[in-house]
Design an enzyme around this catalytic site. Structure first.
Site, mmCIF file in Angstrom:
data_model
loop_
_atom_site.group_PDB
_atom_site.id
_atom_site.type_symbol
_atom_site.label_atom_id
_atom_site.label_comp_id
_atom_site.label_asym_id
_atom_site.label_seq_id
_atom_site.Cartn_x
_atom_site.Cartn_y
_atom_site.Cartn_z
ATOM 1 N N PHE A 118 -61.001 17.350 -16.148
ATOM 2 C CA PHE A 118 -62.146 18.377 -16.925
ATOM 3 C C PHE A 118 -63.386 17.451 -17.323
ATOM 4 C CE2 PHE A 118 -60.208 17.752 -20.806
ATOM 5 C CZ PHE A 118 -61.094 18.278 -22.017
ATOM 6 N N LYS A 119 -63.052 16.096 -17.949
ATOM 7 C CA LYS A 119 -64.025 15.571 -18.610
ATOM 8 C C LYS A 119 -65.340 15.265 -17.736
ATOM 9 C CE LYS A 119 -61.078 15.227 -22.228
ATOM 10 N NZ LYS A 119 -60.669 14.357 -22.880
ATOM 11 N N ASP A 120 -64.883 15.204 -16.343
ATOM 12 C CA ASP A 120 -66.032 14.998 -15.544
ATOM 13 C C ASP A 120 -67.165 15.865 -15.706
ATOM 14 O OD1 ASP A 120 -65.030 12.654 -14.133
ATOM 15 O OD2 ASP A 120 -63.803 13.765 -12.852
#
Length: 502
Positions: A118-120
């Site tokens: 999800f950090k993308d």
């Protein structure tokens, strides 16, 4: 969203571009704006807006000194063809709700980006925002991004900043406390402006040391002499937090388009969280008008946030557990500070006092009335390792849907907690591909589990009919380019050495 200042002091104030470039306030606080919620999103218009349009609208409110053209360019560069789905964060209905009451439940897949986490969503955006802060006035000042990672931030930040003009990036991760896939994602990263280093300690040790590095005036002065300034890619940076707000509105837009809710119906979000940034983005969305009945913190065995929400005492003086959900193995949840600021109606003195107690004594207790206000918005639950494994198996059995251990914490908690009153649908944020943790997932499904992650990927593919993301499956055999490791007290010197190579 106007001017930004520290959670611990109302002065000085900065523009959003300056706040992003600095990353963290000089007093150690996090940047906030008192105009959060002054402008709200028109909910009935959401079904007609795709992700990129929503991103431009939400970020235009939260980062007002970026021009419309600047934001449009950032959004296109970050999300135009870089994610597996045109929705960027697609919503998937579950066949069977985890809860006994049968409230419709959905998974919001946040892992379709370049590093399968999800950090993308935020870290494809942050380098583009940083490049347009324009603070150097042509002086040639370079930025060194310094970040600590509990597993996923590191690779996502590396993927975003590798090769970025005028930037370098140094990533620290807790040696031996991330998955093999996560470690290889970082240590095989190419780029002349990249430094990756293991830390002999846990994530909290690394994160605390990074905060000390930002507060080290002597180091800052030496770096300025080289034309280098420090900034952060952790969610302590407001430029990392703001892009995450978008996918809460995107989830609601998808529910509206599917006819699952009507405008104004309240939705409950369950968020696996360690550093409190992902769920804080949901709190921002609620303050901007999103109909949210409750935000549920889902923790692993390092359940410091649950204890805080249950009793009002935040205490990091406790055993640290290495679990199958390493990105949540955190005892100091930095972004909680921002929520404390807003929940206390901007009481900088209170926040500064609480953070001083945390630094000096490892704990603080909030006033009862403040805890009551926080609990109006947040619920909590946690899962031990056996419960995580059982949740992975149950989700597969009930839905033929494979989840990773972090998402499994949330799946378990949704099964334990009844929905908040008035909840029309429940959304579980899925933060990572199950193929980042193939041995844990395969073991939970009762499959023969080879000790090698890449062999386990093949077993998982065959058993479930799913496919490992190419960027993970092809890690095997790539040359390791970064093998450094330091003690915690050697991190500042490592940053200084990395900056000298910019």
């Amino acid at each position: 969203m106007g001017l930004f200042h520290s959670t611990r002091s109302s002065a000085p104030t900065l523009s959003s571009k300056e706040a992003i470039r600095r990353g963290i306030a000089a007093d150690g606080g996090l940047f906030v704006s008192d105009e959060l919620g002054a402008r709200r999103i028109d909910i009935p218009t959401l079904p007609g807006k795709g992700y990129l349009e929503l991103a431009r609208e939400v970020m235009g409110i939260l980062l007002p000194d970026f021009t419309a053209d600047e934001l449009a360019a950032c959004v296109e560069e970050a999300y135009g063809g870089t994610f597996a789905s045109d929705e960027v964060t697609p919503l998937v209905p579950l066949t069977r709700s985890p809860g006994a009451d049968g409230t419709p439940a959905y998974v919001l897949e946040l892992f379709g980006g370049p590093t399968s986490a999800f950090k993308d969503v935020a870290l494809q955006m942050l380098p583009r925002l940083m490049a347009r802060t324009g603070a150097d006035g042509g002086s040639g000042e370079r930025i060194m991004i310094v970040t600590a990672t509990s597993g996923d931030t590191g690779k996502a930040a590396l993927a975003g900043f590798a090769g970025a003009p005028g930037c370098g990036i140094t990533v620290f991760y807790p040696e031996g406390k991330v998955s093999r896939v996560q470690e290889l994602q970082m240590t095989t990263q190419e780029g002349s402006n990249v430094a990756v280093c293991g830390v002999r300690g846990n994530f909290d040790d690394a994160q605390s040391a990074v905060k000390r590095i930002f507060a080290d005036e002597g180091l800052a002065e030496r770096l300025r002499a080289q034309g280098v300034v420090l900034s952060s890619a952790n969610s302590i940076n407001v430029g990392r937090l703001v892009p995450q707000v978008v996918y809460y509105f995107a989830a609601y837009a998808q529910l509206l388009r599917a006819g699952a809710v009507e405008p104004g119906d309240e939705v409950e979000f369950c968020v696996p969280t360690g550093n409190f940034g992902d769920i804080l983005a949901g709190y921002y969305a609620k303050r901007m008008g999103l109909p949210v009945s409750r935000l549920i913190v889902a923790s692993d065995r390092n359940n410091v946030l649950c204890d805080f929400l249950d009793g009002g005492t935040y205490d990091r003086n406790r055993p640290f557990y290495t679990t199958s959900s390493p990105s949540m193995d955190i005892l100091v949840s930095s972004n909680l500070e921002r929520m404390l600021y807003y929940a206390s109606d901007g009481d900088c003195d209170l926040v500064a006092d609480l953070m001083a107690h945390l630094a000096d004594e490892g704990a603080y207790k909030v006033p009862a009335e403040l805890l009551a206000r926080i609990r109006e918005d947040f619920g909590c639950g946690w899962a031990d390792e056996d419960q995580v494994a059982a949740a992975i198996r149950r989700c597969w059995d009930d839905n033929r849907y494979v989840i990773d251990p972090h998402t499994a914490c949330g799946y378990h908690v949704l099964g334990e907690l009844a929905p908040a009153p008035g909840t029309a649908a429940r959304v579980l944020l899925s933060t990572a591909s199950p193929y980042k943790f193939p041995r844990a997932v395969a073991g939970a499904l009762g499959l023969f589990c080879p000790p090698d992650d890449f062999a386990a990927m093949k077993v998982l593919e065959k058993a479930t009919g799913t496919r490992a993301p190419k960027q993970l499956a092809t890690l095997e055999g790539r040359p390791v380019l970064h093998g450094d490791a330091v003690d915690v007290d050697g991190m500042a010197a490592y940053v200084e050495a990395a900056a000298s190579r910019l």
